[in-house]
Motif scaffolding. Structure first.
Motif, mmCIF file in Angstrom:
data_model
loop_
_atom_site.group_PDB
_atom_site.id
_atom_site.type_symbol
_atom_site.label_atom_id
_atom_site.label_comp_id
_atom_site.label_asym_id
_atom_site.label_seq_id
_atom_site.Cartn_x
_atom_site.Cartn_y
_atom_site.Cartn_z
ATOM 1 N N ASN A 1 -9.444 4.155 -10.447
ATOM 2 C CA ASN A 1 -9.783 2.845 -10.990
ATOM 3 C C ASN A 1 -8.544 2.089 -11.460
ATOM 4 O O ASN A 1 -8.499 1.582 -12.573
ATOM 5 C CB ASN A 1 -10.780 3.033 -12.143
ATOM 6 C CG ASN A 1 -11.497 1.749 -12.470
ATOM 7 O OD1 ASN A 1 -11.499 0.810 -11.673
ATOM 8 N ND2 ASN A 1 -12.084 1.682 -13.646
ATOM 9 N N LYS A 2 -7.516 2.021 -10.596
ATOM 10 C CA LYS A 2 -6.278 1.315 -10.938
ATOM 11 C C LYS A 2 -5.982 0.249 -9.893
ATOM 12 O O LYS A 2 -6.391 0.364 -8.735
ATOM 13 C CB LYS A 2 -5.098 2.290 -10.994
ATOM 14 C CG LYS A 2 -5.216 3.341 -12.083
ATOM 15 C CD LYS A 2 -5.085 2.734 -13.464
ATOM 16 C CE LYS A 2 -5.218 3.814 -14.544
ATOM 17 N NZ LYS A 2 -5.195 3.235 -15.891
ATOM 18 N N THR A 3 -5.265 -0.766 -10.322
ATOM 19 C CA THR A 3 -4.836 -1.829 -9.416
ATOM 20 C C THR A 3 -3.322 -1.972 -9.506
ATOM 21 O O THR A 3 -2.765 -1.982 -10.605
ATOM 22 C CB THR A 3 -5.502 -3.164 -9.821
ATOM 23 O OG1 THR A 3 -6.916 -3.017 -9.697
ATOM 24 C CG2 THR A 3 -5.044 -4.296 -8.915
ATOM 25 N N GLY A 4 -2.666 -2.072 -8.358
ATOM 26 C CA GLY A 4 -1.251 -2.417 -8.338
ATOM 27 C C GLY A 4 -0.339 -1.397 -8.974
ATOM 28 O O GLY A 4 0.517 -1.731 -9.792
ATOM 29 N N VAL A 5 -0.509 -0.144 -8.608
ATOM 30 C CA VAL A 5 0.352 0.916 -9.154
ATOM 31 C C VAL A 5 1.111 1.591 -8.019
ATOM 32 O O VAL A 5 0.554 1.819 -6.943
ATOM 33 C CB VAL A 5 -0.489 1.955 -9.927
ATOM 34 C CG1 VAL A 5 0.356 3.141 -10.359
ATOM 35 C CG2 VAL A 5 -1.152 1.302 -11.138
ATOM 36 N N THR A 6 2.390 1.873 -8.265
ATOM 37 C CA THR A 6 3.218 2.562 -7.276
ATOM 38 C C THR A 6 3.599 3.943 -7.786
ATOM 39 O O THR A 6 4.015 4.085 -8.937
ATOM 40 C CB THR A 6 4.500 1.738 -7.001
ATOM 41 O OG1 THR A 6 4.125 0.479 -6.446
ATOM 42 C CG2 THR A 6 5.412 2.464 -6.032
ATOM 43 N N LEU A 7 3.425 4.942 -6.941
ATOM 44 C CA LEU A 7 3.833 6.312 -7.244
ATOM 45 C C LEU A 7 5.010 6.613 -6.325
ATOM 46 O O LEU A 7 4.856 6.672 -5.106
ATOM 47 C CB LEU A 7 2.685 7.295 -6.989
ATOM 48 C CG LEU A 7 1.301 6.872 -7.501
ATOM 49 C CD1 LEU A 7 0.247 7.899 -7.099
ATOM 50 C CD2 LEU A 7 1.330 6.690 -9.014
ATOM 51 N N LYS A 8 6.188 6.792 -6.909
ATOM 52 C CA LYS A 8 7.390 6.814 -6.079
ATOM 53 C C LYS A 8 8.237 8.030 -6.394
ATOM 54 O O LYS A 8 8.739 8.176 -7.519
ATOM 55 C CB LYS A 8 8.198 5.535 -6.352
ATOM 56 C CG LYS A 8 9.352 5.272 -5.412
ATOM 57 C CD LYS A 8 9.975 3.920 -5.767
ATOM 58 C CE LYS A 8 10.861 3.348 -4.695
ATOM 59 N NZ LYS A 8 11.972 4.166 -4.273
ATOM 60 N N GLY A 9 8.394 8.894 -5.420
ATOM 61 C CA GLY A 9 9.279 10.038 -5.565
ATOM 62 C C GLY A 9 10.704 9.673 -5.210
ATOM 63 O O GLY A 9 11.028 8.507 -4.959
ATOM 64 N N SER A 10 11.550 10.686 -5.182
ATOM 65 C CA SER A 10 12.968 10.451 -4.884
ATOM 66 C C SER A 10 13.304 10.774 -3.440
ATOM 67 O O SER A 10 14.472 10.865 -3.082
ATOM 68 C CB SER A 10 13.839 11.310 -5.817
ATOM 69 O OG SER A 10 13.607 10.965 -7.148
ATOM 70 N N GLY A 11 12.302 10.959 -2.637
ATOM 71 C CA GLY A 11 12.538 11.259 -1.225
ATOM 72 C C GLY A 11 11.535 12.285 -0.737
ATOM 73 O O GLY A 11 11.098 13.139 -1.510
ATOM 74 N N ARG A 12 11.176 12.163 0.543
ATOM 75 C CA ARG A 12 10.149 13.061 1.064
ATOM 76 C C ARG A 12 10.572 14.519 0.955
ATOM 77 O O ARG A 12 9.755 15.387 0.676
ATOM 78 C CB ARG A 12 9.857 12.701 2.527
ATOM 79 C CG ARG A 12 8.500 13.156 3.003
ATOM 80 C CD ARG A 12 8.376 12.963 4.495
ATOM 81 N NE ARG A 12 8.934 14.110 5.188
ATOM 82 C CZ ARG A 12 9.350 14.097 6.431
ATOM 83 N NH1 ARG A 12 9.289 12.992 7.143
ATOM 84 N NH2 ARG A 12 9.840 15.184 6.998
ATOM 85 N N ASP A 13 11.830 14.791 1.171
ATOM 86 C CA ASP A 13 12.297 16.180 1.067
ATOM 87 C C ASP A 13 12.736 16.527 -0.350
ATOM 88 O O ASP A 13 12.893 17.691 -0.686
ATOM 89 C CB ASP A 13 13.467 16.415 2.025
ATOM 90 C CG ASP A 13 13.025 16.311 3.470
ATOM 91 O OD1 ASP A 13 11.852 16.640 3.751
ATOM 92 O OD2 ASP A 13 13.837 15.882 4.312
#
Lengths: 422, 380
Positions: free
Chosen positions: A74-86
């Motif tokens: 139930n969220k709008t406009g949120v980014t989940l961002k890691g530091s790289g796929r590996d």
């Protein structure tokens, strides 16, 4: 002692910033970074609960050992961002609660990027009832040699709309690496799927573009299926500019699932759906079915579905345009004991002869001598076969492609409404 | 005036940037717990202290209970209630209370659905008796869940009881607790009980993507309760108390069977009641598992949607290598039964809220499938 004092001060700074109502931006304006550690499960879950529109939740490098599904709801406009796929790995090898890794539900305008989800007992990244989801440079993997003990789906948007999967990776799923189910307006592009039962599967989904992907070493490469009996039917799927090669892995899906029916050695398979365009793909070394157009009716005819299921013309596949693809193959198959029933039926039907790359099962709507709106044109290096399964298979196998030498109106490009990502 | 922390403001340490300094975590957490960002206007309702927005940090702040909180003796503005058939939650016992503000009562517009008014609150306490055969030997309270209706939207949160059983604290991220108890046969049982995260609530408590209560349906509430004033039908009590609209016609309401009481319904009806309560919150045409096309509401009449000779859609290894959700006459060939018997996270159903097998219910469902009077599915 110095560290202790520091440790006492830092939380106070954090508390002050917490009063501004946005805990994802620290005092210096830099977004907070969540790092691996013993409390990661709680910290990530709390960050997801507290997230507000516009927040970017960032994850540092390393392996996060997680034991329960992490949910964003139930969220709008949120980014989940890691530091790289590996670099950023969410490992669920010790999971005890829930079976999905990351679950996003009832949300809109979400971006997940630059991280990998590994070794979930169930699905890796599941997105449900969400409008506007970007999955960018995300991995969903299982360690070691692919096994039927692995979870079903790697990247799994379902009951969603406006879906973008870009430059992502799936390995080892016991069903489909990238699986889009019962969704609308979908792009799957520039991704790599290997070591899964199905590499990419588009099921009961409308308006999907699948392009620029590399799909290799799966049991089957790209599936466009409709399961009948569901509330949503698929339509308007384009599969183009993909490299689909060397898909011959022994099928390791648990029985009962529809992908268990996919023969080891399948490139692109279109089944019981309508309005599909397959073009400009490189399809190499998929030695049982290069590109197949099938119907659930074949499964019924061949006894692979319950006897109470009646054949129905509505299960036929209609309006498929296969053109401009290039094919090459050898005649190397998995051994019969490693092949499933349908795969063995097909290989045995051709004996020593190569199986033509483009294959129809023959459940065509209308007169069998007509195209049935299955058109096959301008493909390079492929043979053609109509198995004519409804007509005393295997007695009426036809290599005559002329009924299908036709063209269909190209399908329109899919437009998705998604947040901007990079 | 008490302080209240809204759900947004209640945070644990969120910045792992500071991970190296977490060795002072204990002190920091204490400070955090004591801390809240702002005072908010309190809303006193019938002696209760329910914040208009957000949730208190401590359960005691609401004033639900008189005397020692762990005895769960409700104040007069709450009514206790039970259900005919309840959700299985790893053998926990549950004590439930409902609060409906004075003025606007709940309604039952279509024979089963209970429509609660603004300000309603449901309170559900989960505990294990130390010895199931002798409640006098005490119990361990684990968590108290609240469902609150404000501005037309339900929200949920849970409070985790401390070891001393003197207070319960708001905890949103989910956690586990090792519990052991003696079951009614005198066998020591153990479970790693899962307290859900606030987001887990919406996995089950969801209809058309909105949070909803599950248990309090009219048919499931339609039963007697031993109030301190004597035994009485719960819905009649609600109506006479003003919790339920005075014009509610109760005589025509049916009762959901008690799944383990054969005097309350046929085998089929009791099995269907169990599946309704334990499965249909997700497995219904508007639920979060609707993509599976397995629909287990009590009112579902199509055998296919109940699972008879139905092949799975997205079961993965949950299929157990079996072909049909239900193979009539053959529970051991039925995926539905397989998933009730499994405890593996990727196979078990329900997906959350159960980590051990509900053995008594497995007996019921086995019996139901064995005696199902429908043709076998066939197929190779």
């Amino acid at each position: 002692m110095i560290f202790s004092l520091f440790g006492l001060l830092v939380p106070f700074i954090f508390l002050l910033s917490g009063c501004n109502g946005n805990n994802s931006v620290s005092q210096n304006g830099e977004p907070d970074l969540i790092l691996p550690g013993p409390d990661a499960q709680q910290i990530i879950q709390q960050a997801f609960i507290d997230a507000e529109e516009g927040d970017v939740i960032r994850f540092g490098e390393g392996t996060f050992e997680l034991t329960a599904t992490i949910t964003l709801n139930n969220k709008t406009g949120v980014t989940l961002k890691g530091s790289g796929r590996d670099e950023t790995v969410f490992s669920f090898s010790g999971q005890t609660d829930g079976s999905d890794g990351l679950l996003i539900s009832n949300s809109s305008g979400i971006i997940v990027q630059d991280l990998t989800i590994s070794d979930t007992p169930g699905d890796g990244l599941k997105v449900r009832d969400t409008d506007g989801i970007v999955i960018y440079r995300v991995g969903a993997v299982w360690s070691g040699e692919p096994s039927s003990e692995n979870g079903a789906y790697g990247i799994y948007p379902v009951l969603s709309s406006n879906v973008m999967i870009d430059e992502s990776y799936a390995y080892g799923a016991s069903d489909a690496g990238i699986y889009v189910g019962q969704s609308d307006r979908v792009i799957v592009r520039n991704s790599l799927a290997e070591g899964n039962v199905a590499g990419i599967e588009i099921e009961n989904t409308t308006n999907a573009d699948v392009y620029g992907n590399t799909v290799t070493d799966n049991t089957g490469g790209i599936m466009v299926f409709d399961l009948p009996w569901l509330s949503v039917s698929g339509s308007h799927v384009r599969v183009f500019n993909n490299v689909v090669q060397h898909n011959g892995r022994v099928n390791f899906a648990p029985a009962g699932n529809i992908v268990a029916q996919v023969p080891a050695g399948t490139g692109i398979l279109v089944m019981s759906t309508n309005n599909v365009e397959v073009f400009d793909n490189e399809i190499e070394e998929n030695n049982v079915i290069g590109t197949g157009v099938f119907s659930i009716n074949s499964m019924i005819e061949l006894g692979e579905l319950p006897s109470n299921v009646q054949m129905d013309e509505s299960y036929n596949t209609n309006n498929v345009y296969i053109h401009g693809n290039s094919y090459s193959r050898s005649n190397i198959y998995v051994s019969p004991e490693d092949q499933n029933t349908i795969g063995n039926l097909l290989t045995q039907s051709f004996g020593e002869n190569p199986i033509p790359d483009i294959m129809l099962d023959g459940f065509l709507s209308g007169d069998a001598n007509e195209s049935g709106d299955i058109c096959v044109q301008n493909n390079i290096g492929s043979g053609f076969v109509n198995l004519n399964i409804p007509f005393s298979f295997p007695d009426n196998i036809s290599f005559d492609s002329s009924p299908h030498d036709c063209s269909l109106e190209p399908l329109p490009e899919v437009q998705v409404e998604i947040p901007v990502y990079n | 005036m008490n302080r209240s922390a809204s759900s947004n403001q209640y945070k644990e340490i969120g910045a792992n940037l500071f991970a190296p300094f977490l060795f002072c975590t204990g002190l920091c957490l204490l400070l955090l717990t004591l801390y809240s960002c702002q005072y908010s206007e309190e809303n006193y309702n019938d002696g209760l202290n329910i914040p208009p927005q957000g949730y208190h940090s401590n359960l005691s702040e609401y004033g639900f209970f008189s005397g020692k909180m762990r005895n769960l003796d409700p104040v007069d503005s709450l009514l206790p209630y039970d259900l005919n058939t309840e959700l299985f939650s790893d053998y926990t016992k549950k004590q439930r209370f409902v609060y409906i503000p004075e003025g606007e009562p709940a309604k039952i517009p279509d024979g089963n659905r209970v429509v609660f008014p603004e300000g309603s609150l449901l309170i559900k306490n989960f505990y294990y008796p130390h010895d199931e055969s002798d409640p006098a030997l005490g119990r361990t309270l684990i968590e108290t869940r609240l469902l609150k209706l404000r501005q037309g939207n339900w929200t949920a949160n849970t409070y985790v009881w401390n070891e001393e059983q003197t207070e319960a604290f708001l905890r949103q991220t989910g956690s586990n607790q090792e519990i052991s108890w003696l079951d009614y046969k005198g066998v020591e049982r153990m479970v790693n009980y899962r307290i859900p995260s606030v987001n887990d609530c919406s996995t089950c408590h969801s209809k058309q993507s909105k949070l909803v209560p599950l248990g309090p349906e009219a048919e499931n509430l339609n039963r007697e309760y031993a109030y301190s004033s004597g035994k009485e039908n719960q819905l009649e009590k609600w109506r006479s108390r003003g919790f339920l609209s005075a014009d509610t016609e109760l005589a025509s309401l049916s009762e959901m069977p008690v799944w383990d009481d054969p005097s309350t319904g046929t085998l089929n009806n009791r099995a269907r009641a169990y599946l309704h309560v334990n499965c249909s919150s997700c497995h219904n045409p508007a639920g979060s598992a609707r993509n599976s096309a397995l629909f287990l509401e009590y009112t579902q009449e199509d055998p296919y949607y109940i699972g008879v000779c139905k092949t799975p859609v997205a079961a993965g290894s949950g299929s157990g290598g079996l072909r049909y959700s239900i193979e009539p006459g053959s529970p051991d060939e039925s995926i539905l039964f397989y998933r009730m018997e499994s405890v593996k996270p990727q196979e078990r159903m329900p997906e959350i809220g159960r980590t051990v097998v509900h053995e008594e219910a497995v007996v019921l469902i086995r019996d139901w499938i064995e005696k199902m009077d429908l043709p076998a599915c066939g197929g190779s």
